[in-house]
Design a protein around this motif. Structure first.
Motif, short mmCIF file in Angstrom:
data_model
loop_
_atom_site.label_atom_id
_atom_site.label_comp_id
_atom_site.label_asym_id
_atom_site.label_seq_id
_atom_site.Cartn_x
_atom_site.Cartn_y
_atom_site.Cartn_z
N LEU A 239 0.83 -1.20 0.00
CA LEU A 239 0.00 0.00 0.00
C LEU A 239 0.87 1.26 0.00
O LEU A 239 0.58 2.22 -0.72
N SER B 25 -8.17 -3.20 -5.96
CA SER B 25 -8.36 -3.77 -4.63
C SER B 25 -9.55 -4.73 -4.65
O SER B 25 -10.50 -4.54 -5.39
N ARG C 13 -12.06 -2.35 -2.04
CA ARG C 13 -12.51 -0.99 -2.32
C ARG C 13 -12.78 -0.83 -3.81
O ARG C 13 -11.98 -1.27 -4.64
N GLY D 26 -9.97 5.65 -1.78
CA GLY D 26 -10.08 4.34 -1.16
C GLY D 26 -10.59 4.36 0.26
O GLY D 26 -11.23 3.40 0.70
N ASP D 27 -10.35 5.45 0.99
CA ASP D 27 -10.75 5.48 2.40
C ASP D 27 -11.00 6.91 2.88
O ASP D 27 -10.49 7.32 3.93
N ASP E 292 -5.00 3.25 0.87
CA ASP E 292 -5.93 2.42 0.10
C ASP E 292 -6.15 2.95 -1.31
O ASP E 292 -7.14 2.59 -1.97
#
Length: 321
Positions: A62, A142, A145, A206-207, A229
């Motif tokens: 990551l 991912s 995600r 992603g987050d 992410d």
């Protein structure tokens, strides 16, 4: 929900050795452990920098994504992001690559009330619209995600069962009416049944939950952080986070700006936001699993409560819910 166990012990002494041997010009800067996250330990270095060190093997890849892709993405994003400015390599028993990024002073937006977070709804909408451009073929993907929402169904059902049985963090289910699990299950199922994303994969943060948004000293957004992410896929994966951030009014303001800035076509908008609402169930359950002392617990509680208020069929465009 507790942090996963670390693979390595990251100490002040280790940090000092790594800096002295690899970036000696930064060795004398005041430093302090700023955070211990799911994947990384973060040390503040003076007023300008922070040091990100993976605390477990799964975080190494990551961090490589941040090193490789974020410096190229950063210049066209309308808010500051912690693009990597230096890198480090294993040493003194520490087995992983690490990085130095900018430090942005401020406070986590997760510490603010939802109504106070509404003030940045338009800014965050513009940021994510700028982020969600077509990703290159070599962009990371991912399994957690930005995927088809149906791939998260087993995980969501497991968490719904635990939530209904009172097996989450102490008092997590307290205050929710009977039938809560059934409503949330229906909201998620509605997202799964919506038309899937058919366009090219888009870059995703992603987050982008409130704990990864920084309020600056002047009350404006200082930065969007933690791109661990960073991935590509369906933008609904990021958009589900707005239920964690905002009140109905904030979500409506966000969508009005996002749909225009991201050129969301009328033919795909309804399905996009239905999928996003399904992702919101997933994220809300993850957040409320945290101990009540953690800011993300209240973020998750807010998300689930507002999903229950709006129910199935209500998106930020169709109503304020």
């Amino acid at each position: 929900m507790s942090l996963p166990p670390a693979d390595v012990d990251i100490t002040d002494e280790l940090v000092a050795l790594l800096l002295a041997s690899q970036h000696p010009d930064l060795e004398k800067l005041p430093r302090a452990r700023a955070a211990t996250g799911w994947d990384n330990v973060v040390y503040r270095l003076g007023d300008e920098f922070a040091m990100r060190l993976p605390r477990r093997l799964s975080a190494v890849e990551l961090l490589r994504h941040e090193v490789e892709y974020l410096p190229a993405l950063a210049p066209r994003l309308p808010l500051p992001v912690p693009a990597v400015v230096r890198t480090g390599h294993p040493g003194y028993g520490y087995p992983y690559e690490w990085a130095i990024v900018p430090w942005y002073p401020g406070t986590s937006a997760a510490l603010a009330a939802p109504a106070d977070r509404d003030v940045y709804a338009v800014e965050l909408a513009g940021f994510l619209a700028a982020m969600h451009v077509e990703a290159p073929d070599d962009a990371p993907a991912s399994v957690f995600r930005g995927t088809a929402l149906a791939l998260r169904q087993a995980a969501v059902e497991h968490r719904l069962t635990e939530f209904g049985a009172g097996l989450f963090a102490p008092a997590a289910s307290e205050g929710f009416a009977p039938g809560t699990v059934d409503v949330l299950r229906s909201v998620f199922a509605d997202g799964v049944s919506a038309a899937t994303h058919t366009g090219p994969p888009r870059w995703l943060h992603g987050d982008p939950h409130p704990h990864n948004v920084v309020f600056g000293p002047e009350g404006t957004l200082a930065a969007v952080v933690d791109f661990g992410d960073l991935t590509s896929g369906d933008p609904a994966g990021d958009l589900g986070m707005i239920w964690l951030h905002f009140t109905p009014a904030g979500r409506a303001a966000f969508r009005a700006v996002y749909d225009d800035a991201a050129s969301v076509s009328p033919g795909t908008a309804e399905a996009l936001w239905r999928r996003a609402r399904g992702w919101a169930v997933h994220y809300g359950l993850i957040a409320i699993m945290h101990d009540p002392a953690e800011p993300l617990h209240e973020v998750g509680r807010h998300a689930l409560a507002t999903l229950l208020e709006s129910g199935v069929g209500a998106t930020p465009a169709a109503s304020a819910g």
